[in-house]
Each structure stands twice: as C-alpha cells, then as structure tokens.
Motif scaffolding. Structure first.
Motif, PDB file in Angstrom:
ATOM      1  N   ASN A   1       0.810  -1.219   0.000  1.00  0.00           N
ATOM      2  CA  ASN A   1       0.000   0.000   0.000  1.00  0.00           C
ATOM      3  C   ASN A   1       0.844   1.271   0.000  1.00  0.00           C
ATOM      4  OD1 ASN A   1      -2.095  -1.648  -0.012  1.00  0.00           O
ATOM      5  ND2 ASN A   1      -2.916  -1.105   1.985  1.00  0.00           N
TER       6      ASN A   1
ATOM      7  N   PHE B   1      -1.434   4.581  -1.350  1.00  0.00           N
ATOM      8  CA  PHE B   1      -2.537   5.231  -0.665  1.00  0.00           C
ATOM      9  C   PHE B   1      -2.566   4.762   0.765  1.00  0.00           C
ATOM     10  CE2 PHE B   1      -4.858   1.302  -1.040  1.00  0.00           C
ATOM     11  CZ  PHE B   1      -4.350   0.782  -2.217  1.00  0.00           C
ATOM     12  N   THR B   2      -3.004   5.623   1.668  1.00  0.00           N
ATOM     13  CA  THR B   2      -3.173   5.173   3.045  1.00  0.00           C
ATOM     14  C   THR B   2      -4.396   4.292   3.107  1.00  0.00           C
ATOM     15  OG1 THR B   2      -4.299   7.252   3.375  1.00  0.00           O
ATOM     16  CG2 THR B   2      -2.064   7.075   4.235  1.00  0.00           C
ATOM     17  N   LYS B   3      -4.334   3.299   3.983  1.00  0.00           N
ATOM     18  CA  LYS B   3      -5.387   2.297   4.041  1.00  0.00           C
ATOM     19  C   LYS B   3      -6.582   2.839   4.805  1.00  0.00           C
ATOM     20  CE  LYS B   3      -5.704  -2.666   4.686  1.00  0.00           C
ATOM     21  NZ  LYS B   3      -4.913  -3.851   5.020  1.00  0.00           N
ATOM     22  N   LYS B   4      -7.682   2.988   4.096  1.00  0.00           N
ATOM     23  CA  LYS B   4      -8.913   3.371   4.774  1.00  0.00           C
ATOM     24  C   LYS B   4      -9.941   2.273   4.571  1.00  0.00           C
ATOM     25  CE  LYS B   4      -8.385   7.506   2.971  1.00  0.00           C
ATOM     26  NZ  LYS B   4      -8.763   8.733   2.284  1.00  0.00           N
ATOM     27  N   SER B   5      -9.922   1.271   5.421  1.00  0.00           N
ATOM     28  CA  SER B   5     -10.839   0.144   5.295  1.00  0.00           C
ATOM     29  C   SER B   5     -12.189   0.520   5.882  1.00  0.00           C
ATOM     30  CB  SER B   5     -10.268  -1.064   6.038  1.00  0.00           C
ATOM     31  OG  SER B   5     -11.239  -2.071   6.118  1.00  0.00           O
ATOM     32  N   ASN B   6     -13.264   0.027   5.271  1.00  0.00           N
ATOM     33  CA  ASN B   6     -14.581   0.265   5.863  1.00  0.00           C
ATOM     34  C   ASN B   6     -15.005  -0.883   6.763  1.00  0.00           C
ATOM     35  OD1 ASN B   6     -15.086  -1.663   3.995  1.00  0.00           O
ATOM     36  ND2 ASN B   6     -16.878  -0.669   3.092  1.00  0.00           N
ATOM     37  N   HIS B   7     -14.041  -1.708   7.167  1.00  0.00           N
ATOM     38  CA  HIS B   7     -14.395  -2.828   8.045  1.00  0.00           C
ATOM     39  C   HIS B   7     -14.018  -2.499   9.484  1.00  0.00           C
ATOM     40  CE1 HIS B   7     -15.814  -5.837   5.258  1.00  0.00           C
ATOM     41  NE2 HIS B   7     -15.033  -5.250   4.403  1.00  0.00           N
TER      42      HIS B   7
END
Lengths: 211, 211, 211
Positions: free
Chosen positions: C202, C205-211
């Motif tokens: 990654n 992009f910085t990780k923006k998980s919706n979990h």
C-alpha cells in the motif's frame, strides 16, 4: 480492420476499462491492497469472457492471452486509485459507461459463442455470461449477494441483446453489422431507460424480501 | 431408446426439475427478482454438470447446449413462484425428490466422466461434483456456507454411488444397466435413511462449531 | 527421474500437503463435518491447478486424474483432525511450509502453462492462479473475503516467481533447472521477509478500510 470493426474494438476496450473501474472502486471500498484491487478489476473486466471461452473451447481464453485486457484493467485500477474521491461522485457517468460495456460484451460474447458452437442457446447463455459474469465474480469475492441477481433489467437487457444476435444470424434479414448495432443499441436503451424510469421484472409477484 | 434409457431420461429431467425448485425457493427467500430466480434455478440444476463437462472436455457443456435443461428449470421456477406458500410446507416431499436427483446426477455424471476420461478417480470426483456442484454454487451466490459441507451423508452418498459405478464398470460382474440401478438405489437409500435416523459422519471428533 | 525432478516432485507433494492442512484447519474452525473437511482440503490443494488446466486445455486436470493429490490431501486432513489442538499452536511452521507451497506451485504452474500455451501472459496469470487459486476458493466457500486480496506480498510474490520463469525461458541465459531454483527461492524469500518485516503493497494510498 474496417470502420465498424474499429468501432467495436474501441467499445470493447471501453467496456473493459469501465468494468475494471467498477471492480477497483468496489475493492477499494472493501479495503483491499494494491494487488487485490488490480486482481478484482481484472476479474470483473475479463471473468465473464474467460468463463465463456472455457465453455466453448477457445483455449487459452482471450482475457488471459491478449495483453491489452490486462493493461487496460491495470490502467483503470491506477486511475481509480488516483482519482478515488472524484470517481465516487461520478455515479451517473459510471452507470452510463457501464451500460455501454454491458451491451458490447453481451453482443461480442454471443457472436463468439455462436461462431464456436453454432448453437443458439449456447450463444444466448454465454453472451449473457460474458456481460454479467465478471460483476458476479466481483460480488462473490467481496462477499455480497450478486447485484445482478437483485437489480432489475440488467442481465435481462443482455439476454435481449443476445437473442437479437441469434435471430439476426439465423434469418439474415440484414447484414451482421446492422444486427450488432441494433443489438447493442437495444440493450443500452433498455438498461438506461430502466434506470431512468425504474422499470423492473417483478410483475409476477410483490416483493417480499427477508432482508 | 429402450425402457431403461427412457427411465433414466425421465429421472434426469426429474432431478433437473427438483434441483431447480430448490434453487428457486432459496432465491425467493433471499428476495431476488424474476431473472435472479430463474438464473439461480438454472445454476443449481446445471452447474455441477457444466463443471464436469468443462473438466472432461465435453464442449460446449450439455447444460448449455440442450434446451430442455433450461426449459425444465425455467418451468420449475415458474411453478415455485406460483405455488410458493404451498411449496414451503412441502419439506418432506422435496427432500424425497432431491434425494432422487442427487442419486441420478451422481450416477449419470460418473458414467459420462468415465466414458470421456477412462479414469476411475476422475469419474468419482466429477460424478460427485455433478450431484452436489449446483447446490454448492447456489450457496456461494446466496452467501451461505455450503450446506453440503455441513449436512451429513449428502455428498458422501453421491461418492458411494460413483464408486459403485466405477467398480461395476471395472469388474463387469453384471450388466451396466444393473450397475446403474444398484448405484442409484444405494445413494438414494443412504440419503433417505440418514435423514430418517439422523446418521452423520462425525465419528472421529465431537462437533465443536464456532457458529 | 533425475535429482532435480525428484526434488520438485517432493516439494510439490509438500505443497499439496501444507495447502490441504490449511484448508482442513479452516474447515474445522467453521464446524464442517468430515466430508466437508476433506473436500475443502482437496479444493485448497488442487483448486488452483484445476483452474489452470481447464484454461490451458490439459483435460482432465492433473488434480482430478492423479490419485496422489487426493491421497496426500486426505492424509493431511486426517493428521489435521487428529492433531488439531497441536497444529493450532504451529503458526510459524505452517506459514513457513505454506511459503514453500506457494513458491513451488507458482513455478510449476507457470512452467506448465508456458508449455501448453507458449504465451508469457498466460503463464504469469495462470502460474499465480495455481499458487493462490485454492486459497481463494477456500475463502469463498467459507464466506470470508479472500485473505490473498488483503494480505500483503502473497500473490505478488507468486507473480514475481512467474515473471522469472517467463524471462528465464525467453532469454535462456541459464539452464531451466537454475531458472526454477531462482524463481522458487525469490518467491519464498519475498514471502518470508515480508512476514518478518511486515512489508506491504500500500505505498500508493493510506489504508482506509470500511471494516
């Protein structure tokens, strides 16, 4: 390559591009890493065609053999990542281009299946699979109930396009070029009008969802 | 077509019909639209056979080529939708007909795989796939952990039927007609008796599910 | 069979064994019965190779035809069930052997695909599929978002190994035996080092998980 072939070639790349974008957007929403995004984008763009080619014996499948599918879907993934916040606001344009992809994939899929199998039913079933198979795999991999099994007039528009291809090929009323154009336009219009006027297929029963 | 072939033909259509009904019922429970119901019904009825045909090189797969599979599964979907509240109460008859479908699909699947590959293991694995593959795809598409991986003596009964087909073909003790009848009956009885007496396969370990 | 072929043969059985163990462990965690555990173990060990063989026209697929894959994965299932509480504590050894399996399957998969299709892209895509396809099917059947789409430097290590195979075959700088050894070692090291130092993909992009 004549003008019509060139047009279809461009439209097929456009379909690959848009389907890959839809896969990349969904993967990014689910927090996948870079490889996951590129993989899902490729699967959405090429999965339906790969299933078709395996079922008609066109080995190895075009989606695996021709580098421009992989390049197109990877470029689409890169653009989706770079312009993510912009693309999320693009709902209407994306639905518009997705409808073009759906129509093109259904018609070229049905034509290829007909060429290999000489069987009308195979052409209709695998043309539809070409158009909707990738999206179905995307939803299975991302653990969603496939949207195409719930959203109205999506796969059904592809079925209509495939039937036009088969009838046009059988009766030869007009040139195959015109058959393709009529089939693509019909599928595209059905899809766009159903979105605009919220048509759906549930005329047999009222919807009682358990969700 | 002699009497035995006719019987198997009728039983195969019966299996297609019942498997399609199970797919249509599950889809309706999940709130799918008309296209989704017909698509899942077709996939449950023909999915296992399509995987088998792709793996043995019988291209295009019978499920895509022969119109009566699609017609049978579509009619089954229509009947399921029309008589939905009635069919929901039919648990025992449906399990009974499903056991017939399972047995027939396992045996005809193993026979076809043996014919194409001349390999006992391929026949056993793909006969079982023919019988349970459609239900597995149904559960994947509807986001359930496949029932056949949890329910006892379902796929295992199909495995036994396929082994009987392979042994019968190898040793030729009796005519292939009798082998088929013995294999179908054994699978059917195993399945029905396991339902009646709640047999299961967990003799190696106590069941500690995390669900 | 010379020494190097023997080594690869042993390593391939080792890969089958370890992948089957990972399938059996996951199935047991999800409360599947004995048949479900053996089935998932077999699918994890052979699923990727079966998809590859169907796509290159190697019919019937090796995973279905050669009895030692089924025997190896069934033995692995039995051992996993018998030593379950012990194996659950084995996280590091399992990751170590899994990395060997990943590397071997990627390289042998790419070589076989290259042999059949003579196409570099097919070899890279299907070599990677051989290595990660089984794990992907496991996660789909057990209703998880495929780990390989989220975990960093897993499938990507397989891609690197396949690219080395393709380049080595094209330029013929060194013997194909050395190409295999370099490809396997590179994949294995990439995977192990990424686990050790928590490398990931990654960087865009910085990780923006919706979990």
């Amino acid at each position: 390559m004549n003008k019509q072939q060139l047009l279809f070639y461009i439209l097929e790349l456009e379909g690959t591009f848009v389907f890959a974008m839809s896969g990349a957007t969904a993967s990014k929403q689910h927090g996948l890493d870079l490889f996951g995004i590129i993989a899902i984008a490729f699967i959405v763009a090429c999965g339906g065609g790969i299933i078709r080619d395996v079922c008609i014996g066109s080995i190895p499948p075009a989606g695996l053999k021709n580098w421009y599918y992989l390049v197109t879907s990877t470029v689409a993934s890169g653009i989706t990542i770079a312009l993510y916040s912009f693309i999320q606001r693009l709902k209407h344009p994306v639905l518009f281009f997705d409808a073009i992809g759906l129509s093109i994939f259904a018609v070229t899929g049905a034509q290829k299946a007909l060429l290999y199998s000489q069987n009308a039913e195979v052409a209709i079933l695998l043309g539809t699979t070409t158009a909707v198979g990738g999206g179905l795999l995307r939803d299975v991999l991302l653990k969603r109930i496939p949207v195409i099994l719930r959203k109205e007039i999506y796969a059904s528009a592809a079925v209509v396009a495939c039937i036009i291809v088969v009838l046009g090929n059988h009766f030869k009323w007009i040139s195959s070029g015109w058959v393709s154009i009529i089939a693509v336009s019909t599928c595209f219009l059905l899809r766009i009008l159903s979105l605009r006027y919220k048509w759906h297929l549930n005329f047999f029963f009222t919807k009682k969802s358990n969700h």
